[in-house]
Design a protein around this motif. Structure first.
Motif, mmCIF file in Angstrom:
data_model
loop_
_atom_site.group_PDB
_atom_site.id
_atom_site.type_symbol
_atom_site.label_atom_id
_atom_site.label_comp_id
_atom_site.label_asym_id
_atom_site.label_seq_id
_atom_site.Cartn_x
_atom_site.Cartn_y
_atom_site.Cartn_z
ATOM 1 N N SER A 275 -6.816 -7.281 -40.110
ATOM 2 C CA SER A 275 -5.507 -7.488 -39.483
ATOM 3 C C SER A 275 -5.448 -8.815 -38.738
ATOM 4 N N GLY A 276 -6.582 -9.273 -38.210
ATOM 5 C CA GLY A 276 -6.623 -10.571 -37.548
ATOM 6 C C GLY A 276 -6.418 -11.710 -38.525
ATOM 7 N N TYR A 277 -7.026 -11.602 -39.712
ATOM 8 C CA TYR A 277 -6.863 -12.655 -40.711
ATOM 9 C C TYR A 277 -5.487 -12.599 -41.362
ATOM 10 N N LEU A 278 -4.866 -11.416 -41.357
ATOM 11 C CA LEU A 278 -3.481 -11.324 -41.794
ATOM 12 C C LEU A 278 -2.593 -12.201 -40.911
ATOM 13 N N SER A 279 -2.949 -12.317 -39.632
ATOM 14 C CA SER A 279 -2.165 -13.148 -38.719
ATOM 15 C C SER A 279 -2.214 -14.619 -39.116
ATOM 16 N N LEU A 280 -3.260 -15.034 -39.822
ATOM 17 C CA LEU A 280 -3.344 -16.422 -40.275
ATOM 18 C C LEU A 280 -2.312 -16.699 -41.368
ATOM 19 N N TYR A 281 -2.078 -15.692 -42.210
ATOM 20 C CA TYR A 281 -1.057 -15.827 -43.263
ATOM 21 C C TYR A 281 0.316 -16.042 -42.633
ATOM 22 N N TRP A 282 0.668 -15.180 -41.672
ATOM 23 C CA TRP A 282 1.963 -15.317 -41.015
ATOM 24 C C TRP A 282 1.975 -16.501 -40.055
ATOM 25 N N GLY A 283 0.818 -16.854 -39.506
ATOM 26 C CA GLY A 283 0.735 -18.021 -38.625
ATOM 27 C C GLY A 283 1.038 -19.311 -39.354
ATOM 28 N N GLY A 284 0.742 -19.349 -40.649
ATOM 29 C CA GLY A 284 1.066 -20.528 -41.444
ATOM 30 C C GLY A 284 2.555 -20.817 -41.443
ATOM 31 N N LEU A 285 3.366 -19.749 -41.473
ATOM 32 C CA LEU A 285 4.818 -19.938 -41.394
ATOM 33 C C LEU A 285 5.213 -20.573 -40.073
ATOM 34 N N MET A 286 4.545 -20.165 -38.994
ATOM 35 C CA MET A 286 4.848 -20.725 -37.680
ATOM 36 C C MET A 286 4.542 -22.226 -37.660
ATOM 37 N N ILE A 287 3.400 -22.607 -38.184
ATOM 38 C CA ILE A 287 3.025 -24.019 -38.226
ATOM 39 C C ILE A 287 4.043 -24.820 -39.035
ATOM 40 N N GLY A 288 4.392 -24.306 -40.226
ATOM 41 C CA GLY A 288 5.316 -25.011 -41.107
ATOM 42 C C GLY A 288 6.710 -25.118 -40.529
ATOM 43 N N ARG A 289 7.161 -24.063 -39.832
ATOM 44 C CA ARG A 289 8.522 -24.077 -39.307
ATOM 45 C C ARG A 289 8.659 -24.981 -38.098
ATOM 46 N N PHE A 290 7.678 -24.971 -37.199
ATOM 47 C CA PHE A 290 7.734 -25.898 -36.068
ATOM 48 C C PHE A 290 7.663 -27.344 -36.568
ATOM 49 N N SER A 291 6.801 -27.593 -37.544
ATOM 50 C CA SER A 291 6.696 -28.943 -38.111
ATOM 51 C C SER A 291 7.983 -29.323 -38.821
ATOM 52 N N GLY A 292 8.557 -28.367 -39.574
ATOM 53 C CA GLY A 292 9.800 -28.622 -40.279
ATOM 54 C C GLY A 292 10.958 -28.903 -39.344
ATOM 55 N N ALA A 293 10.971 -28.222 -38.185
ATOM 56 C CA ALA A 293 12.034 -28.457 -37.204
ATOM 57 C C ALA A 293 12.015 -29.908 -36.740
ATOM 58 N N ILE A 294 10.820 -30.457 -36.575
ATOM 59 C CA ILE A 294 10.695 -31.860 -36.156
ATOM 60 C C ILE A 294 11.068 -32.799 -37.295
ATOM 61 N N TYR A 295 10.625 -32.467 -38.516
ATOM 62 C CA TYR A 295 10.895 -33.344 -39.646
ATOM 63 C C TYR A 295 12.390 -33.407 -39.966
ATOM 64 N N LEU A 296 13.126 -32.318 -39.663
ATOM 65 C CA LEU A 296 14.564 -32.275 -39.932
ATOM 66 C C LEU A 296 15.398 -32.725 -38.738
ATOM 67 N N SER A 297 14.746 -33.122 -37.658
ATOM 68 C CA SER A 297 15.459 -33.545 -36.456
ATOM 69 C C SER A 297 16.030 -34.947 -36.631
ATOM 70 N N GLU A 298 16.664 -35.447 -35.561
ATOM 71 C CA GLU A 298 17.306 -36.758 -35.622
ATOM 72 C C GLU A 298 16.359 -37.903 -35.285
ATOM 73 N N ILE A 299 15.071 -37.621 -35.185
ATOM 74 C CA ILE A 299 14.087 -38.679 -34.927
ATOM 75 C C ILE A 299 14.012 -39.585 -36.150
ATOM 76 N N ASN A 300 14.259 -40.858 -35.960
ATOM 77 C CA ASN A 300 14.304 -41.798 -37.088
ATOM 78 C C ASN A 300 12.978 -42.484 -37.356
ATOM 79 N N GLN A 301 12.194 -42.718 -36.316
ATOM 80 C CA GLN A 301 10.935 -43.438 -36.483
ATOM 81 C C GLN A 301 9.900 -42.519 -37.147
ATOM 82 N N GLN A 302 9.449 -42.891 -38.352
ATOM 83 C CA GLN A 302 8.555 -42.053 -39.137
ATOM 84 C C GLN A 302 7.227 -41.804 -38.434
ATOM 85 N N THR A 303 6.681 -42.837 -37.805
ATOM 86 C CA THR A 303 5.390 -42.687 -37.126
ATOM 87 C C THR A 303 5.495 -41.687 -35.980
#
Length: 469
Positions: A275-303
């Motif tokens: 059950s702990g390693y199952l959390s890694l599967y769902w945790g991947g969604l958390m990582i991707g969504r927080f990262s995606g929120a930043i990538y889709l934001s209005e920040i223009n500077q790529q770096t």
């Protein structure tokens, strides 16, 4: 996963000061997203628990997901019919009251687990899950568009990904906390009685908090159009199938992972460890969504954007590790392979260049490859391949949704309601995989989500282009 429309109501553009006033409302709503993520993923813990209690085969144990996600379909169909005949119910009672109603229905469903343990009937557990799912249906329909309109339309997708990130935080911590409560702390036939009563109390408390919270009020003058309406748009109809496949594939994989990790040639783990390693599967969604929120934001500077994405990903990774360490002392080195998938996802984000269709088919293609390794591999390679799929599921809902409603105009709300219905995939696909698991074995049963991601690849590659003017 998150459901709702990103259509904004015809209200004046919010000023910078007004947007600052939305911060308390967003904080309150992220708590809501966390709670339903936490409780949704508890189904993955219920499946092996009730399978042991009632001596179920894989097909019958997967009916847990059918009852829960079938409620989304039934609730959405009823909502669509009412909207078609009498106008949008949420628009009549308001987003705030809609959220409170959803929370109270969910609390009733959660509380029903208490009598279910005394009746000791599998069917009663399924009915409780159905009621819980109906409450979440109302929550999803009300909360997602509300998050979208708390700010400028240009950053609606970013806010939705941010909210979904907290939803994924709930799905990450759910298997860890739920595994401890059900498999260890309250182990036995009554293991779910107290945990679900606690969650019912938390839902009621959250409803009270939202009742007295000062949330902005919005009205939506849009009405549901009569006739075929949105169904005349092929990108929507094909997108409905894509949503079905996405939800079905994601839920089906998560539902069987605890049993998959228990296979001797994969990891041979006991249920409370798995059950702990199952959390890694769902945790991947958390990582991707927080990262995606930043990538889709209005920040223009790529770096700067990549730097903030890295910081968000490492922070989310730290939460996943800390939760597992506190649960069972999991060494850091054991979850480091997850960072390899994070690096691959970042490369695909850059190659996708914020193009929804391109990012979608790239993530789907990689998921197919990882599933093939899951089916034909063994040991750590097969173990980590299936966990990595969670990260590449992260952007699929928002990307499919955006492509499906593109160009719908006055039919956007109707199209959104139709897309909500297609969460039915979470009710249909897991039992299909369960049947194959019973007859062919758990490992070969992963061929079912392979077909799901093949369709998602098609939709992102060319299916979304089938628009109607």
């Amino acid at each position: 996963m998150a459901i709702g429309t990103i259509k904004t109501p015809p209200t004046p553009a919010a000023s910078e000061g007004a947007q600052k006033d939305y911060t308390p409302a967003l904080v309150t709503l992220t708590t809501l997203f966390f709670m339903w993520g936490f409780m949704t993923v508890m189904n993955d813990i219920l499946i092996p628990h009730l399978r042991n209690i009632f001596e179920l085969d894989f097909f019958r144990s997967m009916l847990i997901q059918t009852a829960f996600f079938g409620a989304y379909f039934v609730g959405s169909v009823v909502y669509f019919i009412i909207s078609f005949k009498s106008g949008d119910p949420i628009n009549k009672i308001g987003y705030k009251n809609g959220i409170i109603l959803g929370l109270l229905i969910s609390a009733i469903g959660s509380a029903m687990f208490y009598p279910a343990t005394y009746i000791n009937a599998y069917g009663f557990y399924l009915f409780a899950l159905f009621v819980l799912g109906l409450g979440f249906t109302v929550l999803q329909i009300a909360a997602n568009p509300y998050v979208a309109i708390l700010g400028s339309p240009q950053t609606a997708s970013s806010r939705l990904n941010l909210a979904q990130g907290f939803n994924s935080l709930g799905t990450t911590l759910g298997p860890i906390i739920g595994g401890v409560l059900i498999f260890k702390f309250f182990a036995g036939p009554d293991a779910v009685k107290v945990p679900y009563l606690m969650m019912a109390a938390m839902l009621v408390l959250l409803a009270v908090v939202i009742k007295f919270a000062k949330l902005p009020e919005f009205t939506n003058e849009e009405t549901i159009e009569r006739g075929r309406g949105a169904l005349k748009f092929p990108n929507l109809t094909l997108g409905m199938i894509a949503i079905f496949m996405y939800v079905g594939g994601e839920v089906s994989i998560g539902s069987i992972l605890v049993n998959y990790f228990g296979l001797a040639h994969i990891a041979g783990m006991e249920e409370h460890v798995a059950s702990g390693y199952l959390s890694l599967y769902w945790g991947g969604l958390m990582i991707g969504r927080f990262s995606g929120a930043i990538y889709l934001s209005e920040i223009n500077q790529q770096t700067k954007k990549i730097g903030l994405m890295t910081l968000a990903a490492l922070s989310a990774f730290g939460v996943i590790y800390l939760a597992n360490y506190l649960k069972g002392g999991m060494p850091l080195v054991e979850i480091l392979p997850l960072l390899l998938f994070v690096a691959i996802a970042f490369v695909l984000f850059i190659v996708g260049r914020s193009i929804a269709s391109r990012t979608l088919y790239l993530f789907a293609l990689l998921s197919i490859g990882l599933l093939l390794i899951t089916i034909f591999g063994s040991g750590p390679l097969a173990f980590w391949s299936v966990i990595g799929i969670g990260l590449f599921n992260s952007i699929m809902w928002s990307n499919i949704f955006t492509l499906a409603i593109d160009g719908l105009g006055k039919y956007t709300s109707q199209g959104s309601s139709l897309l909500v219905m297609m969460i039915l995939g979470g009710a249909i696909v897991p039992p299909v995989q369960g049947i194959l698991a019973d007859y062919l074995g758990i490992q070969l049963s992963f061929i079912v989500p392979v077909f799901c991601y093949l369709y998602i690849f098609y939709y992102g590659f060319s299916g979304y282009k089938s628009t109607s003017k």
